[in-house]
Write a protein that holds these residues in place. Structure first.
Motif, PDB file in Angstrom:
ATOM      1  N   PRO A  55       0.813  -1.229   0.000  1.00 49.99           N
ATOM      2  CA  PRO A  55       0.000   0.000   0.000  1.00 49.99           C
ATOM      3  C   PRO A  55       0.843   1.273   0.000  1.00 49.99           C
ATOM      4  CG  PRO A  55      -0.874  -1.586   1.563  1.00 49.99           C
ATOM      5  CD  PRO A  55       0.459  -2.103   1.130  1.00 49.99           C
ATOM      6  N   TRP A  56       1.943   1.262   0.779  1.00 48.87           N
ATOM      7  CA  TRP A  56       2.801   2.443   0.812  1.00 48.87           C
ATOM      8  C   TRP A  56       3.516   2.649  -0.514  1.00 48.87           C
ATOM      9  CZ3 TRP A  56       1.925   5.687   4.533  1.00 48.87           C
ATOM     10  CH2 TRP A  56       1.422   5.221   5.745  1.00 48.87           C
ATOM     11  N   LEU A  57       3.937   1.554  -1.140  1.00 51.96           N
ATOM     12  CA  LEU A  57       4.590   1.662  -2.445  1.00 51.96           C
ATOM     13  C   LEU A  57       3.619   2.172  -3.497  1.00 51.96           C
ATOM     14  CD1 LEU A  57       7.191   1.180  -4.016  1.00 51.96           C
ATOM     15  CD2 LEU A  57       6.436  -1.168  -4.436  1.00 51.96           C
ATOM     16  N   ALA A 220       9.039  14.198  -4.628  1.00 51.87           N
ATOM     17  CA  ALA A 220       8.805  13.527  -3.350  1.00 51.87           C
ATOM     18  C   ALA A 220       8.371  12.082  -3.564  1.00 51.87           C
ATOM     19  CB  ALA A 220       7.747  14.289  -2.544  1.00 51.87           C
ATOM     20  N   GLY A 221       7.488  11.857  -4.532  1.00 56.38           N
ATOM     21  CA  GLY A 221       7.047  10.495  -4.831  1.00 56.38           C
ATOM     22  C   GLY A 221       8.183   9.621  -5.322  1.00 56.38           C
ATOM     23  N   GLY A 226      11.986   5.204  -4.254  1.00 58.96           N
ATOM     24  CA  GLY A 226      13.354   4.724  -4.134  1.00 58.96           C
ATOM     25  C   GLY A 226      13.669   4.197  -2.741  1.00 58.96           C
ATOM     26  N   VAL A 227      13.197   4.919  -1.718  1.00 60.34           N
ATOM     27  CA  VAL A 227      13.433   4.487  -0.343  1.00 60.34           C
ATOM     28  C   VAL A 227      12.751   3.161  -0.053  1.00 60.34           C
ATOM     29  CG1 VAL A 227      12.971   5.040   2.073  1.00 60.34           C
ATOM     30  CG2 VAL A 227      13.830   6.809   0.538  1.00 60.34           C
ATOM     31  N   LEU A 228      11.482   3.032  -0.460  1.00 55.16           N
ATOM     32  CA  LEU A 228      10.743   1.800  -0.196  1.00 55.16           C
ATOM     33  C   LEU A 228      11.346   0.607  -0.937  1.00 55.16           C
ATOM     34  CD1 LEU A 228       7.104   3.224  -0.324  1.00 55.16           C
ATOM     35  CD2 LEU A 228       8.311   2.358   1.697  1.00 55.16           C
ATOM     36  N   LEU A 229      11.778   0.831  -2.177  1.00 56.62           N
ATOM     37  CA  LEU A 229      12.414  -0.259  -2.920  1.00 56.62           C
ATOM     38  C   LEU A 229      13.764  -0.615  -2.305  1.00 56.62           C
ATOM     39  CD1 LEU A 229      11.611   0.743  -6.617  1.00 56.62           C
ATOM     40  CD2 LEU A 229      10.562  -1.068  -5.269  1.00 56.62           C
TER      41      LEU A 229
END
Length: 232
Positions: A55-57, A220-221, A226-229
């Motif tokens: 969901p966050w991704l 920002a997206g 990138g952070v989540l991956l």
């Protein structure tokens, strides 16, 4: 292809009464609506039914792509007023008083050139090579009809076939030279430019502003994706 719309400007006694002309790309707007609907459907489904980081991704991906889709499809527009040309491109907004315009050029893209030599593409008036090809074919039919009328004495009856020079049916000469839609838009802009370039109210400075309201959420997206991956 672009279609003009009209908006009423603020009244000004020092300049002639006129209406701003607004040009957009109907195909771009339609494509943007479909893309946004698809992204919304897939994104909301992933947010509601996804597990873990999904969901966050999905939310981060929507924050990244939605501003870009809006920028490149729904946003572009050209506002032609009596004093200035206002160009709203995907990530920039350019305002050019007619006195600061040097030329309006058409090639594989339509663009405006200011007096300093800077070029700005008119995203809302895309060039259609297919449209130009159709216009050229119509010009050929008009020329064939005109030639047939001269040979037939200008009559459409009797044994003179001047009125029907092509299988596509008669083309009226009153329609004028055949032009692609984007080329007709550029012709209108050039006419307005030539008529207003010397006007006192059409002078001023060229301004260029970045569309931070779209750039910021997209950046920002991208960072969040990138952070989540990266976290796996």
């Amino acid at each position: 292809m672009s279609t003009p719309d009209h908006q009423s400007p603020k009244p000004d006694a020092s300049r002639p009464e006129s209406k701003d002309r607004v040009y957009r790309s109907p195909a771009g707007v339609a494509g943007g609506v479909l893309l946004l609907a698809l992204v919304g459907w897939l994104g909301i489904d992933a947010i509601v039914t996804g597990e873990g980081r999904t969901p966050w991704l999905a939310l981060a991906a929507m924050l990244f792509v939605v501003p870009l889709f809006v920028a490149f499809t729904l946003r572009p527009a050209v506002y032609a007023g009596v004093d200035r040309l206002h160009v709203r491109n995907p990530l920039r907004v350019i305002t050019l008083p007619w006195g600061q315009v040097s030329a309006l050029r058409s090639g594989y893209s339509n663009e405006v050139v200011d007096t300093d030599g800077r070029k700005f593409q008119l995203w809302a008036v895309p060039v259609s090579l297919r449209g130009r090809k159709k216009a050229a074919q119509r010009q050929a039919r008009q020329a064939a009809e005109a030639s047939g009328k001269r040979r037939g004495g200008g009559g459409g009856g009797g044994f003179g076939f001047g009125g029907f020079g092509s299988l596509g049916g008669p083309v009226s000469e009153s329609d004028g030279p055949a032009r692609a839609e984007a080329d007709r838009v550029m012709d209108e802009l050039r006419e307005l430019f030539e008529a207003r370039r010397e006007a006192g109210s059409a002078q001023g400075e060229v301004t260029v502003r970045w569309a931070y309201e779209l750039v910021a959420p997209a950046v920002a997206g991208a960072v969040l994706v990138g952070v989540l991956l990266g976290l796996g």
